[in-house]
Design an enzyme around this catalytic site. Structure first.
Site, PDB file in Angstrom:
ATOM      1  N   GLY A  18      28.053  16.995  32.025  1.00 38.06           N
ATOM      2  CA  GLY A  18      28.438  16.606  30.657  1.00 38.06           C
ATOM      3  C   GLY A  18      27.207  16.353  29.799  1.00 38.06           C
ATOM      4  NE  ARG A  22      32.938  10.763  23.323  1.00 36.73           N
ATOM      5  CZ  ARG A  22      34.013  10.478  24.055  1.00 36.73           C
ATOM      6  NH1 ARG A  22      34.771   9.445  23.741  1.00 36.73           N
ATOM      7  NH2 ARG A  22      34.320  11.209  25.104  1.00 36.73           N
ATOM      8  CE  LYS A  29      29.046  10.828  30.166  1.00 39.35           C
ATOM      9  NZ  LYS A  29      30.414  11.038  29.643  1.00 39.35           N
ATOM     10  N   GLY A  87      35.083  23.749  31.828  1.00 41.72           N
ATOM     11  CA  GLY A  87      36.156  22.949  32.416  1.00 41.72           C
ATOM     12  C   GLY A  87      35.807  22.420  33.803  1.00 41.72           C
ATOM     13  CB  THR A  88      37.144  19.489  35.633  1.00 44.08           C
ATOM     14  OG1 THR A  88      38.506  19.789  35.284  1.00 44.08           O
ATOM     15  CG2 THR A  88      36.654  18.378  34.715  1.00 44.08           C
ATOM     16  NE  ARG A 323       4.614  -7.978  35.935  1.00 45.91           N
ATOM     17  CZ  ARG A 323       3.370  -7.636  35.586  1.00 45.91           C
ATOM     18  NH1 ARG A 323       2.516  -8.561  35.171  1.00 45.91           N
ATOM     19  NH2 ARG A 323       2.977  -6.395  35.659  1.00 45.91           N
ATOM     20  CE  LYS A 341      -0.096  -7.061  39.513  1.00 49.37           C
ATOM     21  NZ  LYS A 341      -1.089  -6.025  39.194  1.00 49.37           N
ATOM     22  CG  ASN A 376      -5.106  -8.962  37.627  1.00 47.18           C
ATOM     23  OD1 ASN A 376      -5.249  -9.412  36.489  1.00 47.18           O
ATOM     24  ND2 ASN A 376      -4.039  -8.277  37.996  1.00 47.18           N
ATOM     25  NE  ARG A 430     -15.402 -28.496  35.334  1.00 46.83           N
ATOM     26  CZ  ARG A 430     -15.746 -29.710  35.798  1.00 46.83           C
ATOM     27  NH1 ARG A 430     -16.817 -30.336  35.338  1.00 46.83           N
ATOM     28  NH2 ARG A 430     -15.038 -30.288  36.740  1.00 46.83           N
TER      29      ARG A 430
HETATM   30  C1  UD1 Z   1      39.475  14.861  32.873  1.00 48.37           C
HETATM   31  C2  UD1 Z   1      40.802  15.289  33.513  1.00 48.37           C
HETATM   32  C3  UD1 Z   1      41.906  14.381  33.002  1.00 48.37           C
HETATM   33  C4  UD1 Z   1      41.578  12.927  33.299  1.00 48.37           C
HETATM   34  C5  UD1 Z   1      40.206  12.579  32.717  1.00 48.37           C
HETATM   35  C6  UD1 Z   1      39.791  11.195  33.164  1.00 48.37           C
HETATM   36  C7  UD1 Z   1      40.646  17.680  33.827  1.00 48.37           C
HETATM   37  C8  UD1 Z   1      41.073  19.009  33.319  1.00 48.37           C
HETATM   38  N1  UD1 Z   1      41.084  16.648  33.148  1.00 48.37           N
HETATM   39  O1  UD1 Z   1      39.632  15.084  31.478  1.00 48.37           O
HETATM   40  O2  UD1 Z   1      43.147  14.726  33.617  1.00 48.37           O
HETATM   41  O3  UD1 Z   1      42.590  12.082  32.767  1.00 48.37           O
HETATM   42  O4  UD1 Z   1      39.211  13.493  33.175  1.00 48.37           O
HETATM   43  O5  UD1 Z   1      38.631  10.811  32.482  1.00 48.37           O
HETATM   44  O6  UD1 Z   1      39.966  17.595  34.823  1.00 48.37           O
HETATM   45  N2  UD1 Z   1      32.456  18.222  33.470  1.00 48.37           N
HETATM   46  C9  UD1 Z   1      31.519  19.146  33.827  1.00 48.37           C
HETATM   47  N3  UD1 Z   1      31.644  20.428  33.407  1.00 48.37           N
HETATM   48  C10 UD1 Z   1      32.692  20.820  32.636  1.00 48.37           C
HETATM   49  C11 UD1 Z   1      33.640  19.868  32.253  1.00 48.37           C
HETATM   50  C12 UD1 Z   1      33.494  18.580  32.699  1.00 48.37           C
HETATM   51  O7  UD1 Z   1      30.555  18.828  34.542  1.00 48.37           O
HETATM   52  O8  UD1 Z   1      32.745  22.011  32.296  1.00 48.37           O
HETATM   53  C13 UD1 Z   1      32.303  16.839  33.947  1.00 48.37           C
HETATM   54  C14 UD1 Z   1      32.034  15.864  32.802  1.00 48.37           C
HETATM   55  O9  UD1 Z   1      30.659  15.697  32.606  1.00 48.37           O
HETATM   56  C15 UD1 Z   1      32.694  14.609  33.299  1.00 48.37           C
HETATM   57  C16 UD1 Z   1      33.857  15.112  34.118  1.00 48.37           C
HETATM   58  O10 UD1 Z   1      33.534  16.428  34.493  1.00 48.37           O
HETATM   59  O11 UD1 Z   1      31.855  13.853  34.142  1.00 48.37           O
HETATM   60  C17 UD1 Z   1      35.158  15.057  33.354  1.00 48.37           C
HETATM   61  O12 UD1 Z   1      35.040  15.865  32.222  1.00 48.37           O
HETATM   62  P1  UD1 Z   1      35.696  15.454  30.841  1.00 48.37           P
HETATM   63  O13 UD1 Z   1      35.400  16.486  29.842  1.00 48.37           O
HETATM   64  O14 UD1 Z   1      35.343  14.064  30.513  1.00 48.37           O
HETATM   65  O15 UD1 Z   1      37.223  15.541  31.260  1.00 48.37           O
HETATM   66  P2  UD1 Z   1      38.447  15.095  30.399  1.00 48.37           P
HETATM   67  O16 UD1 Z   1      38.780  16.149  29.437  1.00 48.37           O
HETATM   68  O17 UD1 Z   1      38.222  13.738  29.907  1.00 48.37           O
END
Ligand code: UD1
Ligand code: CA
Length: 456
Positions: A18, A22, A29, A87-88, A323, A341, A376, A430
């Site tokens: 990701g 934000r 992040k 996508g995931t 430290r 330290k 030191n 001294r």
């Molecule tokens: C995902 C889930 C959703 C769940 C939510 C919880 C899917 C399709 N959806 O949605 O059901 O409720 O998490 O927070 O899985 N990531 C990648 N590469 C990508 C996409 C995502 O590495 O191409 C990583 C992101 O960095 C993150 C995680 O996968 O750590 C989830 O991705 P995110 O885009 O936040 O998923 P949501 O759409 O929130």
């Protein structure tokens, strides 16, 4: 004798690709920290504690920093790059080579979800031994907006529907998908590869693994976790919320382990802080990474410790700073406005007020007076100060390193010590005191006259 436990092999795929826009940060992040460890680090540590032996981390393009952090925490981790965020499921498939090697369980974890406990990963895997091919982690959401919904019928998970694809009736469901999943290794690749991107977001949804499994007559189950445990971090407000939750956990663990926290909410821990039994921690104490406090020690209010070892029954503060490399032996005493330290402080030695001790070793029973400073650093290099057992260093002395003060030696107050001092001798460095009788009175009379002449 009980039979040997059957252990299932496990590969975790940690999604860390990701952008985290934000966060409004130059730093990715997942490298932001809670309790002194990166979000990614927490995810990896929990997986390792859950007995996961193989770890694959999916990072975004050019994210050598994320890869380096993963390897620091799990040197055998394999790094995969997701060139495009599609996508995931697409992200998980970047680790295809690792999945294809064959493993009993595949666990998918998110690097931005740092509070998941090892027990929860274990419980998710356990679902795979109870007839599920896919096990998803769910939670009851206070506000389900944006989450995928878990559609459950007769106790079985029938589908996960993303918010943007859900019907009004499905959006009314409050049981949400945390995102983490366990999949039987022998089916994982086939299920993931069957997933397409025909949905509202045009993404390959990992969540579709549920429908794909059911379509093949395989089982799916949901495991429910508390919402706080599965919270994701997307911005700095959530980062602070995650910090607060982990601090609560760490404080409770410290107290259950036998430490007294006088005002727990005011004490900040690191993920690795170790407190012994009957340690007392007063309000406002900060533990940075790498602190170990032995039984019976007292940390008085507003002290700041990092990378330090505190021996049994030692006393620190109030307002002390330890430290990295500070190592205190038993019964040592470090008082107010003292900074230590990279120095060892012997058993029963005292540095009670307003001192800086760096790159030094102080022997057992030594007494370091108020305002003593080890000099030191010459602007280029650092040098050591060695002080023997039971030595006495008088108030406001400067010890110009490298320098050695022998056991039992006595340093007169206000000395600047530039040469080694032999054991049991007195060193005074001294100017000798001079006294001129009546000088002050004569000075006053003279100055008063000058002033009245100037006015007249
Ligand atoms: C995902 C889930 C959703 C769940 C939510 C919880 C899917 C399709 N959806 O949605 O059901 O409720 O998490 O927070 O899985 N990531 C990648 N590469 C990508 C996409 C995502 O590495 O191409 C990583 C992101 O960095 C993150 C995680 O996968 O750590 C989830 O991705 P995110 O885009 O936040 O998923 P949501 O759409 O929130
Ligand atoms: Ca998310």
């Amino acid at each position: 004798m009980s039979p040997p436990a059957v252990t299932r092999s496990c590969l975790a795929v940690v999604l860390a690709a990701g952008q985290g826009q934000r966060m409004r940060s130059e730093r990715p992040k997942v490298l932001h920290e809670i309790a002194g460890r990166s979000l990614l680090g927490h995810a990896i540590a929990a997986l390792r504690e859950a007995g996961v032996e193989r770890i694959a981390v999916v990072v975004g393009p050019g994210r050598e920093d994320v890869a380096a952090e993963a390897l620091r925490l799990a040197p055998s981790a394999r790094i995969f790059v997701q060139a495009e965020r599609r996508g995931t499921a697409h992200a998980v498939l970047q680790a295809r080579a690792a999945i294809a090697e064959g493993v009993d369980d595949v666990v998918v974890a998110f690097a931005d979800t740092p509070l998941v406990r090892p027990e929860t990963f274990r419980a998710l895997r356990a679902e795979l031994t109870r007839g599920a091919t896919v096990a998803a982690l769910g939670f009851e959401a206070a506000d389900p907006t944006g989450y995928g919904r878990l559609i459950v019928a007769d106790g079985a998970l029938t589908a996960i529907v993303e918010h943007k694809d859900a019907s009004p009736a499905q959006r009314a469901v409050t049981l949400c998908n945390a995102g983490l999943m366990a999949i039987e290794g022998r089916h994982a690749l086939a299920l993931l590869e069957a997933i397409d991107d025909r949905n509202a977001q045009g993404e390959f949804y990992l969540t579709d693994a549920v429908a794909k499994a059911i379509g093949r007559g395989l089982g799916a189950r949901a495991l429910i976790a508390p919402e706080a445990e599965v919270m994701g971090v997307n911005d700095r407000v959530q980062l602070a919320a995650a910090e607060a939750l982990i601090q609560t956990r760490l404080r409770e663990a410290a107290m259950r382990g036998g430490a007294t926290l006088v005002d727990p909410a005011s004490v900040h821990f690191s993920h690795d802080t170790r407190l012994g039994r009957d340690v007392t921690v007063e309000p406002g104490v900060w533990f940075g990474p790498g602190v170990e406090v032995a039984d019976g020690a007292i940390i008085h209010a507003f002290s700041h410790l990092e990378g330090a070892r505190v021996g049994p029954d030692a006393t620190i503060g109030p307002f002390a700073r330890l430290r990295p490399g500070a190592a205190l032996d038993r019964d040592a005493k470090i008082g107010n406005f003292v900074e230590i330290k990279k120095s060892s402080i012997g058993a029963g030695a005292k540095v009670n007020h307003l001192s800086y001790v760096g790159d030094a070793s102080i022997g057992a029973g030594a007494n370091i007076g108020a305002g003593v400073v080890t000099c030191n650093y010459d602007g280029f290099l650092k040098y050591r100060t060695e002080i023997g057992d039971k030595a006495f260093v008088g108030t406001n002395s400067s010890l110009v390193a490298p320098v050695r003060i022998g056991a039992g030696a006595f340093i007169g107050s206000g000395s600047v010590i530039t040469h080694d001092v032999a054991a049991d001798s007195l060193a005074v460095g001294r100017a000798r005191q001079v006294e001129k009788a009546g000088w002050a009175r004569a000075f006053r009379l003279k100055k008063a006259q000058e002033k009245s002449d100037a006015k007249g």
